[in-house]
Design an enzyme around this catalytic site. Structure first.
Site, PDB file in Angstrom:
ATOM      1  N   SER A 139      -3.959  29.617  23.430  1.00  0.00           N
ATOM      2  CA  SER A 139      -2.689  28.887  23.402  1.00  0.00           C
ATOM      3  C   SER A 139      -2.890  27.438  23.011  1.00  0.00           C
ATOM      4  O   SER A 139      -3.936  26.840  23.324  1.00  0.00           O
ATOM      5  CB  SER A 139      -2.075  28.953  24.805  1.00  0.00           C
ATOM      6  OG  SER A 139      -1.058  28.003  24.934  1.00  0.00           O
ATOM      7  N   TYR A 164      -2.307  27.643  33.681  1.00  0.00           N
ATOM      8  CA  TYR A 164      -2.161  28.544  32.517  1.00  0.00           C
ATOM      9  C   TYR A 164      -3.132  28.117  31.418  1.00  0.00           C
ATOM     10  O   TYR A 164      -3.903  28.927  30.890  1.00  0.00           O
ATOM     11  CB  TYR A 164      -0.714  28.509  32.005  1.00  0.00           C
ATOM     12  CG  TYR A 164      -0.538  29.193  30.672  1.00  0.00           C
ATOM     13  CD1 TYR A 164      -0.701  30.567  30.553  1.00  0.00           C
ATOM     14  CD2 TYR A 164      -0.204  28.460  29.527  1.00  0.00           C
ATOM     15  CE1 TYR A 164      -0.545  31.200  29.314  1.00  0.00           C
ATOM     16  CE2 TYR A 164      -0.045  29.088  28.302  1.00  0.00           C
ATOM     17  CZ  TYR A 164      -0.222  30.455  28.199  1.00  0.00           C
ATOM     18  OH  TYR A 164      -0.080  31.076  26.981  1.00  0.00           O
TER      19      TYR A 164
HETATM   20  N1  LIG Z   1       5.016  33.156  23.027  1.00  0.00           N
HETATM   21  C1  LIG Z   1       4.381  31.993  22.914  1.00  0.00           C
HETATM   22  O1  LIG Z   1       4.974  30.969  22.527  1.00  0.00           O
HETATM   23  C2  LIG Z   1       2.915  31.893  23.224  1.00  0.00           C
HETATM   24  C3  LIG Z   1       2.276  30.660  22.992  1.00  0.00           C
HETATM   25  C4  LIG Z   1       0.918  30.560  23.262  1.00  0.00           C
HETATM   26  C5  LIG Z   1       0.215  31.651  23.730  1.00  0.00           C
HETATM   27  N2  LIG Z   1       0.863  32.831  23.967  1.00  0.00           N
HETATM   28  C6  LIG Z   1       0.071  33.955  24.467  1.00  0.00           C
HETATM   29  O2  LIG Z   1       0.328  35.065  23.625  1.00  0.00           O
HETATM   30  C7  LIG Z   1       0.269  36.275  24.359  1.00  0.00           C
HETATM   31  C8  LIG Z   1       1.561  37.058  24.179  1.00  0.00           C
HETATM   32  O3  LIG Z   1       2.637  36.259  24.686  1.00  0.00           O
HETATM   33  P1  LIG Z   1       4.128  36.745  24.677  1.00  0.00           P
HETATM   34  O4  LIG Z   1       4.969  35.580  24.330  1.00  0.00           O
HETATM   35  O5  LIG Z   1       4.242  38.006  23.909  1.00  0.00           O
HETATM   36  O6  LIG Z   1       4.333  37.033  26.237  1.00  0.00           O
HETATM   37  P2  LIG Z   1       5.055  38.259  26.960  1.00  0.00           P
HETATM   38  O7  LIG Z   1       5.128  37.871  28.402  1.00  0.00           O
HETATM   39  O8  LIG Z   1       6.299  38.631  26.260  1.00  0.00           O
HETATM   40  O9  LIG Z   1       4.011  39.433  26.765  1.00  0.00           O
HETATM   41  C9  LIG Z   1       2.920  39.648  27.605  1.00  0.00           C
HETATM   42  C10 LIG Z   1       2.969  41.089  28.088  1.00  0.00           C
HETATM   43  O10 LIG Z   1       1.828  41.308  28.906  1.00  0.00           O
HETATM   44  C11 LIG Z   1       2.203  42.115  30.003  1.00  0.00           C
HETATM   45  N3  LIG Z   1       1.286  41.817  31.107  1.00  0.00           N
HETATM   46  C12 LIG Z   1       1.178  40.670  31.804  1.00  0.00           C
HETATM   47  N4  LIG Z   1       0.244  40.793  32.768  1.00  0.00           N
HETATM   48  C13 LIG Z   1      -0.253  42.045  32.647  1.00  0.00           C
HETATM   49  C14 LIG Z   1      -1.249  42.770  33.351  1.00  0.00           C
HETATM   50  N5  LIG Z   1      -1.887  42.230  34.402  1.00  0.00           N
HETATM   51  N6  LIG Z   1      -1.514  44.044  32.982  1.00  0.00           N
HETATM   52  C15 LIG Z   1      -0.859  44.611  31.928  1.00  0.00           C
HETATM   53  N7  LIG Z   1       0.105  43.982  31.238  1.00  0.00           N
HETATM   54  C16 LIG Z   1       0.391  42.704  31.590  1.00  0.00           C
HETATM   55  C17 LIG Z   1       3.635  41.717  30.313  1.00  0.00           C
HETATM   56  O11 LIG Z   1       4.345  42.767  30.974  1.00  0.00           O
HETATM   57  C18 LIG Z   1       4.205  41.403  28.944  1.00  0.00           C
HETATM   58  O12 LIG Z   1       4.926  42.494  28.410  1.00  0.00           O
HETATM   59  C19 LIG Z   1      -0.006  35.864  25.802  1.00  0.00           C
HETATM   60  O13 LIG Z   1      -1.401  35.943  26.004  1.00  0.00           O
HETATM   61  C20 LIG Z   1       0.451  34.424  25.855  1.00  0.00           C
HETATM   62  O14 LIG Z   1      -0.228  33.707  26.854  1.00  0.00           O
HETATM   63  C21 LIG Z   1       2.197  32.973  23.706  1.00  0.00           C
END
Ligand SMILES: NC(=O)c1ccc[n+]([C@@H]2O[C@H](COP(=O)([O-])OP(=O)(O)OC[C@H]3O[C@@H](n4cnc5c(N)ncnc54)[C@H](O)[C@@H]3O)[C@@H](O)[C@H]2O)c1
Length: 347
Positions: A139, A164
């Site tokens: 991130s 985080y």
């Molecule tokens: N969306 C953003 O702007 C952004 C920015 C930087 C980093 N990220 C990273 O990108 C990745 C995807 O993010 P996103 O926006 O799709 O988030 P999101 O929350 O929509 O997707 C993450 C998914 O992981 C699942 N999850 C969480 N903990 C879990 C566990 N212990 N076991 C199994 N499943 C689990 C959740 O149910 C969810 O569906 C993440 O790692 C997030 O930290 C996202």
């Protein structure tokens, strides 16, 4: 290609915003995908289920590709070991995590469990089953309070300002160790504020759209003095897949006397994926108002703990590696988002 030639790609977080979009793109090109998610209630699980049903409705290609879903928790070490044993994925795209900066102030343990213990289980699965490439989400928050802009992978990232961010930085270190010790090719991608259709209800675009359309005030932190490098979901997907297709390799010019923080003597690479067009928050709100055709009612508030005032990505390393960097203009991406939002929620 025959059924036996076809590899399995494991996508974790497949019911999430980025995971569902990446899975869709993989299925479109005929891959066999196993999706993992625990469908937790951090935000409305109905949205996660709706993303999944779209994937489950996609036609399976003739040569044996297609999608299967496994509802599992990353934290469950024995279930994860069984998953790797039975599915034998050749590539892993690890997107499941406890996301969100603000929630990490309230509930740090969710981040320890999913992002540290869970990431450890992913690394162990990759190690024991000879996974050929692990691509994982880091991130922009790893840049913490850095003020030098744009953020480059060359800059030190040793001062996270939320748990985080610390877990994401820890993931980068853990992945490097597995690359070094067990030769696991691994690529960490630092996503910058992702937005678009099927987005996350805890993030500004969805929170703002909901409030604006309900005629309620929107909470504008740091009195609007914020900038974000908003990155459209399709660009993130393109970057993830191009990186998947080019497994990390050792950097032949890596110099331990002057170590490049983004590469290694081991097969581990780190890249920013951001739009490189940081947008002031108040401009973002104007673009959203135009797309929705409704004015917002801003409620200015102080900076939130754990937040940073600005993000901006230097994507030259990504571009040099895979010949691509995000480029979708905010006005275009927000237009797609606003149409999806109105259609999905019927507002
Ligand atoms: N969306 C953003 O702007 C952004 C920015 C930087 C980093 N990220 C990273 O990108 C990745 C995807 O993010 P996103 O926006 O799709 O988030 P999101 O929350 O929509 O997707 C993450 C998914 O992981 C699942 N999850 C969480 N903990 C879990 C566990 N212990 N076991 C199994 N499943 C689990 C959740 O149910 C969810 O569906 C993440 O790692 C997030 O930290 C996202």
């Amino acid at each position: 290609m025959t059924v036996t030639d076809l590899r399995t790609v494991l996508v974790t977080g497949a019911a999430g915003f980025v995971g569902a979009a990446v899975t869709e793109a993989l299925l479109r090109r005929g891959e066999r995908v196993v999706g993992l998610d625990n469908l937790n209630a951090y935000y409305d699980p109905a949205l996660k289920r709706a993303r999944l049903s779209r994937l489950q409705c996609m036609p399976a290609p003739d040569q044996g590709g297609g999608f299967r879903f496994r509802q599992l928790d990353l934290e469950d070490g024995s279930a994860m070991a069984e998953l790797f044993e039975s599915e034998r994925p050749r590539a892993v795209i690890h997107l499941a995590a406890q996301a969100g900066v603000r929630y990490s102030i309230e509930n740090p343990s969710a981040y320890i469990h999913s992002n540290l213990v869970g990431f450890g289980n992913i690394l162990e699965g990759c190690r024991h089953h000879g996974v050929e490439h692990l691509v994982y989400a880091s991130s922009s928050s790893v840049y913490g309070g850095n003020r030098r802009m744009p953020f480059s992978e060359q800059h030190p990232v040793n001062h996270p300002v939320s748990l985080y961010a610390a877990t994401k930085k820890a993931n980068e270190l853990m992945a490097h160790t597995y690359s070094h010790l067990y030769g696991l090719p691994a690529t960490g991608l630092r996503f910058f504020t992702v937005y678009g259709p099927w987005g996350r209800p805890d993030m500004a675009p969805m929170l703002f759209a909901k409030a604006i359309l309900a005629g309620e005030p929107i909470r504008v932190f740091n009195h609007g003095r914020m900038e974000r490098d908003f990155t459209y979901i399709d660009d993130i997907v393109e970057g993830v897949i191009r990186c998947l297709d080019k497994p990390a390799t050792p950097d032949p010019s890596f110099d331990p006397l002057d170590p490049n923080p983004a590469t290694a003597a081991a097969p581990h690479r780190l890249f920013n994926i951001g739009n490189s067009q940081p947008t002031p928050l108040l401009r973002f709100i104007e673009v959203l108002e135009d797309a929705l055709g409704v004015k917002a009612i801003p409620q200015f508030e102080p900076m939130q703990p754990g937040d940073v005032a600005a993000t901006a990505a230097d994507t030259s390393a990504l571009e040099a590696w895979v010949g691509f960097a995000p480029h979708t203009p905010l006005e275009v991406g927000i237009g797609h988002f606003a149409r999806w939002y109105r259609d999905y929620y019927g507002v």
